[in-house]
Scaffold this motif. Structure first.
Motif, mmCIF file in Angstrom:
data_model
loop_
_atom_site.group_PDB
_atom_site.id
_atom_site.type_symbol
_atom_site.label_atom_id
_atom_site.label_comp_id
_atom_site.label_asym_id
_atom_site.label_seq_id
_atom_site.Cartn_x
_atom_site.Cartn_y
_atom_site.Cartn_z
ATOM 1 N N ASN A 95 8.123 -27.650 -34.462
ATOM 2 C CA ASN A 95 7.467 -27.636 -33.153
ATOM 3 C C ASN A 95 7.366 -26.228 -32.578
ATOM 4 O OD1 ASN A 95 7.092 -30.384 -33.013
ATOM 5 N ND2 ASN A 95 9.048 -30.757 -32.000
ATOM 6 N N GLY A 96 6.221 -25.970 -31.962
ATOM 7 C CA GLY A 96 6.081 -24.706 -31.240
ATOM 8 C C GLY A 96 5.484 -23.572 -32.047
ATOM 9 N N VAL A 97 5.321 -23.763 -33.364
ATOM 10 C CA VAL A 97 4.774 -22.662 -34.179
ATOM 11 C C VAL A 97 3.251 -22.539 -34.049
ATOM 12 C CG1 VAL A 97 6.620 -22.613 -35.907
ATOM 13 C CG2 VAL A 97 4.662 -24.123 -36.261
ATOM 14 N N GLY A 98 2.632 -23.583 -33.469
ATOM 15 C CA GLY A 98 1.172 -23.558 -33.333
ATOM 16 C C GLY A 98 0.490 -24.518 -34.301
ATOM 17 N N LYS A 99 1.192 -25.566 -34.680
ATOM 18 C CA LYS A 99 0.677 -26.516 -35.677
ATOM 19 C C LYS A 99 -0.549 -27.282 -35.150
ATOM 20 C CE LYS A 99 3.712 -29.513 -36.892
ATOM 21 N NZ LYS A 99 3.369 -30.832 -36.422
ATOM 22 N N THR A 100 -0.426 -27.837 -33.937
ATOM 23 C CA THR A 100 -1.533 -28.623 -33.386
ATOM 24 C C THR A 100 -2.784 -27.755 -33.206
ATOM 25 O OG1 THR A 100 0.184 -29.753 -32.142
ATOM 26 C CG2 THR A 100 -2.082 -30.308 -31.588
ATOM 27 N N THR A 101 -2.578 -26.583 -32.634
ATOM 28 C CA THR A 101 -3.706 -25.661 -32.437
ATOM 29 C C THR A 101 -4.339 -25.305 -33.788
ATOM 30 O OG1 THR A 101 -2.391 -24.704 -30.645
ATOM 31 C CG2 THR A 101 -4.375 -23.528 -31.252
ATOM 32 N N SER A 102 -3.513 -25.086 -34.797
ATOM 33 C CA SER A 102 -4.036 -24.726 -36.123
ATOM 34 C C SER A 102 -4.852 -25.868 -36.722
ATOM 35 C CB SER A 102 -2.891 -24.386 -37.082
ATOM 36 O OG SER A 102 -2.212 -23.251 -36.634
ATOM 37 N N ALA A 104 -6.543 -28.076 -35.066
ATOM 38 C CA ALA A 104 -7.824 -28.080 -34.351
ATOM 39 C C ALA A 104 -8.733 -26.956 -34.852
ATOM 40 C CB ALA A 104 -7.565 -27.932 -32.856
ATOM 41 N N LYS A 105 -8.159 -25.773 -35.069
ATOM 42 C CA LYS A 105 -8.957 -24.638 -35.560
ATOM 43 C C LYS A 105 -9.498 -24.919 -36.961
ATOM 44 C CE LYS A 105 -6.372 -20.883 -33.297
ATOM 45 N NZ LYS A 105 -5.296 -19.911 -33.599
ATOM 46 N N LEU A 106 -8.655 -25.501 -37.824
ATOM 47 C CA LEU A 106 -9.106 -25.817 -39.185
ATOM 48 C C LEU A 106 -10.215 -26.860 -39.132
ATOM 49 C CD1 LEU A 106 -5.697 -26.007 -41.136
ATOM 50 C CD2 LEU A 106 -7.488 -24.274 -41.400
ATOM 51 N N THR A 240 0.298 -18.288 -37.734
ATOM 52 C CA THR A 240 -0.238 -18.232 -36.378
ATOM 53 C C THR A 240 0.205 -16.940 -35.705
ATOM 54 O OG1 THR A 240 1.684 -19.358 -35.499
ATOM 55 C CG2 THR A 240 -0.175 -20.732 -36.149
ATOM 56 N N LYS A 241 -0.404 -16.651 -34.582
ATOM 57 C CA LYS A 241 -0.063 -15.480 -33.756
ATOM 58 C C LYS A 241 -0.074 -14.192 -34.598
ATOM 59 C CE LYS A 241 2.435 -18.950 -31.340
ATOM 60 N NZ LYS A 241 3.646 -19.515 -30.813
ATOM 61 N N TYR A 242 -0.966 -14.184 -35.542
ATOM 62 C CA TYR A 242 -1.133 -13.061 -36.464
ATOM 63 C C TYR A 242 -1.652 -11.846 -35.706
ATOM 64 C CZ TYR A 242 -2.516 -11.075 -41.041
ATOM 65 O OH TYR A 242 -2.634 -10.319 -42.164
ATOM 66 N N ASP A 243 -2.210 -12.109 -34.515
ATOM 67 C CA ASP A 243 -2.717 -11.023 -33.679
ATOM 68 C C ASP A 243 -1.610 -10.034 -33.315
ATOM 69 O OD1 ASP A 243 -2.644 -13.788 -32.823
ATOM 70 O OD2 ASP A 243 -2.657 -13.104 -30.746
ATOM 71 N N SER A 244 -0.355 -10.511 -33.329
ATOM 72 C CA SER A 244 0.703 -9.574 -32.941
ATOM 73 C C SER A 244 1.636 -9.201 -34.096
ATOM 74 C CB SER A 244 1.510 -10.110 -31.761
ATOM 75 O OG SER A 244 1.953 -11.393 -32.025
ATOM 76 N N VAL A 265 -5.019 -17.330 -41.272
ATOM 77 C CA VAL A 265 -4.288 -16.697 -40.183
ATOM 78 C C VAL A 265 -4.957 -17.033 -38.850
ATOM 79 C CG1 VAL A 265 -3.402 -14.816 -41.609
ATOM 80 C CG2 VAL A 265 -5.576 -14.514 -40.443
ATOM 81 N N GLY A 266 -4.124 -17.370 -37.874
ATOM 82 C CA GLY A 266 -4.608 -17.633 -36.517
ATOM 83 C C GLY A 266 -4.448 -16.372 -35.701
ATOM 84 N N THR A 267 -5.514 -15.991 -34.978
ATOM 85 C CA THR A 267 -5.458 -14.699 -34.280
ATOM 86 C C THR A 267 -5.648 -14.847 -32.772
ATOM 87 O OG1 THR A 267 -7.802 -14.457 -34.755
ATOM 88 C CG2 THR A 267 -6.283 -13.367 -36.262
ATOM 89 N N GLY A 268 -5.509 -16.048 -32.248
ATOM 90 C CA GLY A 268 -5.684 -16.236 -30.810
ATOM 91 C C GLY A 268 -5.686 -17.712 -30.491
ATOM 92 N N GLU A 269 -6.053 -18.058 -29.269
ATOM 93 C CA GLU A 269 -5.912 -19.453 -28.853
ATOM 94 C C GLU A 269 -7.188 -20.277 -28.951
ATOM 95 O OE1 GLU A 269 -3.382 -20.243 -25.638
ATOM 96 O OE2 GLU A 269 -2.194 -18.435 -25.929
ATOM 97 N N SER A 270 -8.344 -19.627 -29.184
ATOM 98 C CA SER A 270 -9.569 -20.429 -29.230
ATOM 99 C C SER A 270 -9.871 -20.892 -30.664
ATOM 100 C CB SER A 270 -10.739 -19.645 -28.642
ATOM 101 O OG SER A 270 -11.167 -18.693 -29.571
HETATM 102 P P1 GDP Z 1 2.926 -26.964 -32.020
HETATM 103 O O1 GDP Z 1 4.085 -27.435 -31.202
HETATM 104 O O2 GDP Z 1 3.392 -26.334 -33.289
HETATM 105 O O3 GDP Z 1 1.908 -28.008 -32.261
HETATM 106 O O4 GDP Z 1 2.279 -25.757 -31.202
HETATM 107 P P2 GDP Z 1 0.914 -25.654 -30.391
HETATM 108 O O5 GDP Z 1 -0.252 -25.812 -31.276
HETATM 109 O O6 GDP Z 1 0.977 -26.543 -29.204
HETATM 110 O O7 GDP Z 1 0.962 -24.094 -29.955
HETATM 111 C C1 GDP Z 1 2.021 -23.512 -29.222
HETATM 112 C C2 GDP Z 1 1.469 -22.333 -28.413
HETATM 113 O O8 GDP Z 1 1.077 -21.274 -29.264
HETATM 114 C C3 GDP Z 1 0.250 -22.689 -27.583
HETATM 115 O O9 GDP Z 1 0.360 -22.037 -26.329
HETATM 116 C C4 GDP Z 1 -0.906 -22.116 -28.397
HETATM 117 O O10 GDP Z 1 -2.018 -21.801 -27.589
HETATM 118 C C5 GDP Z 1 -0.275 -20.877 -28.982
HETATM 119 N N1 GDP Z 1 -0.917 -20.462 -30.254
HETATM 120 C C6 GDP Z 1 -1.131 -21.223 -31.353
HETATM 121 N N2 GDP Z 1 -1.704 -20.501 -32.343
HETATM 122 C C7 GDP Z 1 -1.879 -19.234 -31.868
HETATM 123 C C8 GDP Z 1 -2.418 -17.997 -32.425
HETATM 124 O O11 GDP Z 1 -2.865 -17.908 -33.573
HETATM 125 N N3 GDP Z 1 -2.402 -16.898 -31.617
HETATM 126 C C9 GDP Z 1 -1.904 -16.941 -30.340
HETATM 127 N N4 GDP Z 1 -1.915 -15.817 -29.622
HETATM 128 N N5 GDP Z 1 -1.387 -18.083 -29.792
HETATM 129 C C10 GDP Z 1 -1.376 -19.212 -30.528
#
Ligand code: GDP
Length: 288
Positions: A95-102, A104-106, A240-244, A265-270
């Motif tokens: 949890n929290g690594v950005g799985k759900t967002t990833s 959606a992006k994929l 994820t968060k490869y931007d930093s 690699v994910g580079t942001g939130e959109s």
């Molecule tokens: P999950 O718990 O693993 O499903 O995590 P979420 O998908 O909910 O993402 C956790 C937070 O990380 C959210 O605020 C996202 O917007 C942010 N996030 C996810 N991927 C990236 C990324 O590639 N770059 C940046 N800057 N933020 C990201």
């Protein structure tokens, strides 16, 4: 833009030549940059050896030697999606690594490439995860298969594969539970999903396992890769968060230690902020 290890490595090369202290200081820097003591020593030794044969004369030549050595340690992975689908991508990660967002992006990326994508909400442990994925499916414009909170993840995956076959979707992105696991729990949970996928006739050409890792977490990412790779054989990473890229060295360590390549690699939130991993670009950022 460049932060952390990459910036320090560049600064290091701008002031050092291969004098007495060079290798010792480089080794320290590599350890600080999350490459781990063993790999740092190995890289430093490799550079020493290669320097003897290639005799770098300038800082730039020395820098290129480091790049050459690191290049053998990170690999890019390009997943194939056969035409006779469906293909299942099992998306793993804590949890929290950005799985759900990833996910959606994929979904958005593959939809843009002409694939028909289906989401499977198999993280049935958190109600919020199912809701979140449903919102993404609406925004991306793809279907989702879900059941109520607490239902069997294997059953969600079973339904998703049946449904994708009926509707002609060729790519199923499966979200999985991301609570901090121990190996036994993880194995139990994932082996159920794994059995369902195989029982539905999905062979290994149509089945890939991705581990999502936060690029900024360093050592945590390494222990996550270790845990998940022991439970199921991971095909590739999504970073994820490869931007930093603050802990870029840890990614080299994961590649080296577990021989896992990097797919995306994910580079942001959109949704548009997802790209295929490019090893040359990575090394340019890391080493210069
Ligand atoms: P999950 O718990 O693993 O499903 O995590 P979420 O998908 O909910 O993402 C956790 C937070 O990380 C959210 O605020 C996202 O917007 C942010 N996030 C996810 N991927 C990236 C990324 O590639 N770059 C940046 N800057 N933020 C990201």
């Amino acid at each position: 833009m460049l932060k952390g290890f990459g910036a320090r490595l560049k600064a290091f090369f701008s002031v050092h030549s291969s004098d007495e202290n060079f290798y010792e200081e480089l080794e320290d820097l590599l350890i600080e940059g999350d490459l781990g003591a063993k790999l740092a020593m190995q890289i430093s030794d490799d550079i020493k050896k290669l320097s003897k044969s290639e005799k770098p004369k300038t800082q730039r030549e020395l820098q290129l030697l480091v790049k050459k050595i690191l290049a053998g340690k990170v690999r890019a992975y390009k997943p194939e999606i056969p035409q006779d689908g469906p293909t299942v991508f099992l998306i793993l990660g804590v949890n929290g690594v950005g799985k759900t967002t990833s996910i959606a992006k994929l979904a958005s990326m593959y939809k843009g490439q002409g694939h028909k994508v289906l989401l499977a909400a198999a993280d049935t442990f958190r109600a919020a995860a199912i809701d979140q994925l449903e919102i993404h499916s609406d925004r991306v414009g793809c279907r989702i298969v879900m059941q109520s909170n607490g239902s069997d993840p294997g059953s969600v995956v079973f339904d998703a594969i049946t449904s994708a076959k009926a509707k002609g979707e060729d790519l199923i992105l499966v979200d999985t539970a991301g609570r901090m696991h121990n190996k036994e729990n993880l194995l139990r949970e994932l082996s159920k999903i794994d059995k369902v996928i195989k029982a539905k006739g999905i062979d290994e050409n149509h089945y890939k396992k991705f581990l999502v890792i936060d690029s900024t977490t360093g050592q945590n990412g390494i222990s996550q890769a270790d845990l998940f790779n022991q439970a199921v054989k991971i095909d590739a990473l999504v970073l994820t968060k490869y931007d930093s890229l603050a802990k870029g060295g840890a990614l080299v360590q994961i590649g080296e230690k577990f021989d896992i390549p990097i797919a995306y690699v994910g580079t942001g939130e959109s949704y548009a902020d997802m790209h295929a991993f490019d090893e040359n670009e990575f090394l340019d950022t890391l080493v210069g």
